[in-house]
Design a protein around this motif. Structure first.
Motif, short mmCIF file in Angstrom:
data_model
loop_
_atom_site.label_atom_id
_atom_site.label_comp_id
_atom_site.label_asym_id
_atom_site.label_seq_id
_atom_site.Cartn_x
_atom_site.Cartn_y
_atom_site.Cartn_z
N ALA A 188 0.84 -1.20 0.00
CA ALA A 188 0.00 0.00 0.00
C ALA A 188 0.87 1.24 0.00
CB ALA A 188 -0.92 -0.01 1.21
N HIS A 189 0.37 2.31 -0.61
CA HIS A 189 1.19 3.50 -0.81
C HIS A 189 0.56 4.78 -0.29
CE1 HIS A 189 1.96 0.43 -3.95
NE2 HIS A 189 3.21 0.67 -3.61
N PHE A 190 -0.74 4.76 -0.05
CA PHE A 190 -1.44 5.94 0.45
C PHE A 190 -2.59 5.49 1.36
CE2 PHE A 190 -0.28 6.45 -4.01
CZ PHE A 190 0.55 7.55 -3.98
N ILE A 191 -2.94 6.34 2.31
CA ILE A 191 -4.17 6.16 3.08
C ILE A 191 -4.94 7.48 2.99
CG2 ILE A 191 -5.17 5.74 5.35
CD1 ILE A 191 -2.70 4.03 5.98
N ALA A 192 -6.20 7.39 2.59
CA ALA A 192 -7.04 8.58 2.41
C ALA A 192 -8.40 8.33 3.03
CB ALA A 192 -7.16 8.92 0.93
N SER A 193 -9.20 9.38 3.13
CA SER A 193 -10.46 9.24 3.86
C SER A 193 -11.59 8.67 3.01
CB SER A 193 -10.89 10.61 4.41
OG SER A 193 -11.38 11.44 3.37
N ASP A 194 -11.62 8.97 1.70
CA ASP A 194 -12.78 8.63 0.86
C ASP A 194 -14.05 9.19 1.51
OD1 ASP A 194 -14.42 7.60 -1.12
OD2 ASP A 194 -14.31 5.52 -0.42
N ALA A 195 -13.94 10.39 2.06
CA ALA A 195 -15.05 10.98 2.80
C ALA A 195 -16.23 11.29 1.88
CB ALA A 195 -14.59 12.26 3.49
N HIS A 196 -17.42 10.96 2.38
CA HIS A 196 -18.65 11.23 1.65
C HIS A 196 -19.64 12.11 2.43
CE1 HIS A 196 -17.38 8.15 -1.20
NE2 HIS A 196 -18.48 8.32 -1.90
N SER A 197 -19.47 12.18 3.73
CA SER A 197 -20.47 12.87 4.55
C SER A 197 -19.85 13.21 5.90
CB SER A 197 -21.69 11.95 4.71
OG SER A 197 -22.06 11.77 6.02
N PRO A 198 -20.40 14.21 6.59
CA PRO A 198 -19.87 14.52 7.93
C PRO A 198 -20.35 13.53 8.98
CG PRO A 198 -21.67 16.00 7.39
CD PRO A 198 -21.43 15.18 6.17
N ARG A 199 -21.23 12.64 8.61
CA ARG A 199 -21.81 11.71 9.59
C ARG A 199 -21.28 10.29 9.40
NH1 ARG A 199 -25.01 15.56 7.85
NH2 ARG A 199 -25.48 14.41 5.95
N SER A 200 -21.75 9.59 8.38
CA SER A 200 -21.40 8.17 8.26
C SER A 200 -20.00 7.94 7.69
CB SER A 200 -22.44 7.46 7.38
OG SER A 200 -22.49 8.04 6.09
N ARG A 201 -19.51 8.85 6.84
CA ARG A 201 -18.19 8.67 6.22
C ARG A 201 -17.43 9.99 6.27
NH1 ARG A 201 -19.24 5.47 0.65
NH2 ARG A 201 -16.98 5.30 0.72
N PRO A 202 -16.97 10.37 7.45
CA PRO A 202 -16.34 11.69 7.62
C PRO A 202 -14.88 11.70 7.16
CG PRO A 202 -16.38 10.53 9.70
CD PRO A 202 -17.12 9.65 8.72
N PRO A 203 -14.32 12.90 6.97
CA PRO A 203 -12.93 13.04 6.52
C PRO A 203 -11.95 12.92 7.69
CG PRO A 203 -13.92 15.19 6.72
CD PRO A 203 -15.01 14.20 7.04
N LYS A 204 -11.78 11.69 8.16
CA LYS A 204 -10.91 11.47 9.31
C LYS A 204 -9.72 10.61 8.94
CE LYS A 204 -14.36 12.26 12.88
NZ LYS A 204 -14.90 11.83 14.18
N LEU A 205 -8.54 11.06 9.33
CA LEU A 205 -7.30 10.32 9.07
C LEU A 205 -6.49 10.05 10.34
CD1 LEU A 205 -5.88 12.05 5.84
CD2 LEU A 205 -7.14 9.90 6.00
N ALA A 206 -6.71 10.81 11.39
CA ALA A 206 -5.83 10.73 12.56
C ALA A 206 -5.84 9.34 13.20
CB ALA A 206 -6.24 11.79 13.59
#
Length: 264
Positions: A188-206
């Motif tokens: 694997a070479h990257f990890i990203a959020s694939d965020a779609h929504s602030p609820r079920s699929r939020p932009p979280k990476l930490a």
């Protein structure tokens, strides 16, 4: 951190539905420590085809939203392209966009299978000068069954992007197991959020960064979250490590049932 895969631009696909969703996602991303987001709305031939003009206008609007609310995030453009026989032509015609105008293109496999012409399509993209980044392979049914099926695409020169929610286990135990396999064997070479929504699929990476550091250590984790994404945005080549041999682990129905019994 840099998020290379996000559906943060409202009203373009199945991602953010409205300005309120986009604003909430921007705020969440900033709180996570994300400073740059590549907006990658879906491009699906015959279904979802966001034009570059519409994408540019929406990006301008969202940049203004971020500025008005004092959110220090850089927004860039790209596409998440459903991989099919039309992909190469869509890129040539600039209907689908590479990541930040680079040689790197984010492509998506079907969730249920790997079509037999996949290798040929990827080889065509590479011969045209693109570097395909395969989005969330750990969510594909055939990869879940046997992660080794992705290896021929790596040998072609493709790269892999895992979803943060798979790394943390929010996409299920099986996806997390495959994500860990791909990470610990340097596939694997990257990890990203694939965020779609602030609820079920939020932009979280930490959380995914913390989990990855537990598996790989800080140096390799920085490569996945910082060094490699920076190279993509600068359109520079990546220093791709040689994959490590993996332990053979059966991933058929019986083994998955046993895993779930052990998990619960």
């Amino acid at each position: 951190m840099i998020d290379l895969h996000s559906h943060i631009l409202y009203g373009l696909d199945d991602g953010a539905k409205n300005e309120a969703d986009t604003l909430a996602m921007l705020q969440q991303a900033a709180e996570e420590g994300i400073h740059t987001i590549v907006a990658t709305p879906h491009y699906i031939h015959g279904a979802i085809a966001t034009t570059p003009v519409n994408l540019s206008r929406r990006l301008f609007n969202v940049k203004n939203i971020a500025k008005q609310h004092g959110i220090p995030i850089t927004l860039l453009t790209g596409s998440e392209i459903t991989l099919d026989e039309y992909t190469a032509d869509a890129l040539i015609q600039e209907l689908a966009l590479p990541l930040n105008g680079s040689r790197y293109v984010l492509v998506e496999l079907p969730f249920t299978s790997i079509p037999p012409d996949t290798a040929a399509i990827l080889a065509r993209l590479i011969s045209d000068g693109w570097t395909p980044i395969i989005a969330h392979p750990e969510r594909n049914a055939q990869v879940l069954e046997n992660p080794a099926v992705i290896d021929p695409f790596l040998q072609l020169g493709c790269l892999l992007q895992l979803n943060a929610a798979s790394v943390t286990g929010h996409n299920g135990r099986e996806a997390q197991d495959v994500a860990k396999d791909l990470l610990t064997t340097r596939r694997a070479h990257f990890i990203a959020s694939d965020a779609h929504s602030p609820r079920s699929r939020p932009p979280k990476l930490a959380g995914a960064r913390r989990q990855t550091a537990q598996w790989l250590g800080e140096t390799e984790t920085a490569r996945l979250f910082d060094t490699n994404p920076e190279a993509v945005l600068a359109d520079e080549p990546l220093d791709v490590p040689q994959p490590l041999p993996r332990k053979q682990q059966p991933r058929g129905v019986i083994s998955r049932i046993l895993q779930h019994i052990a998990f619960y």
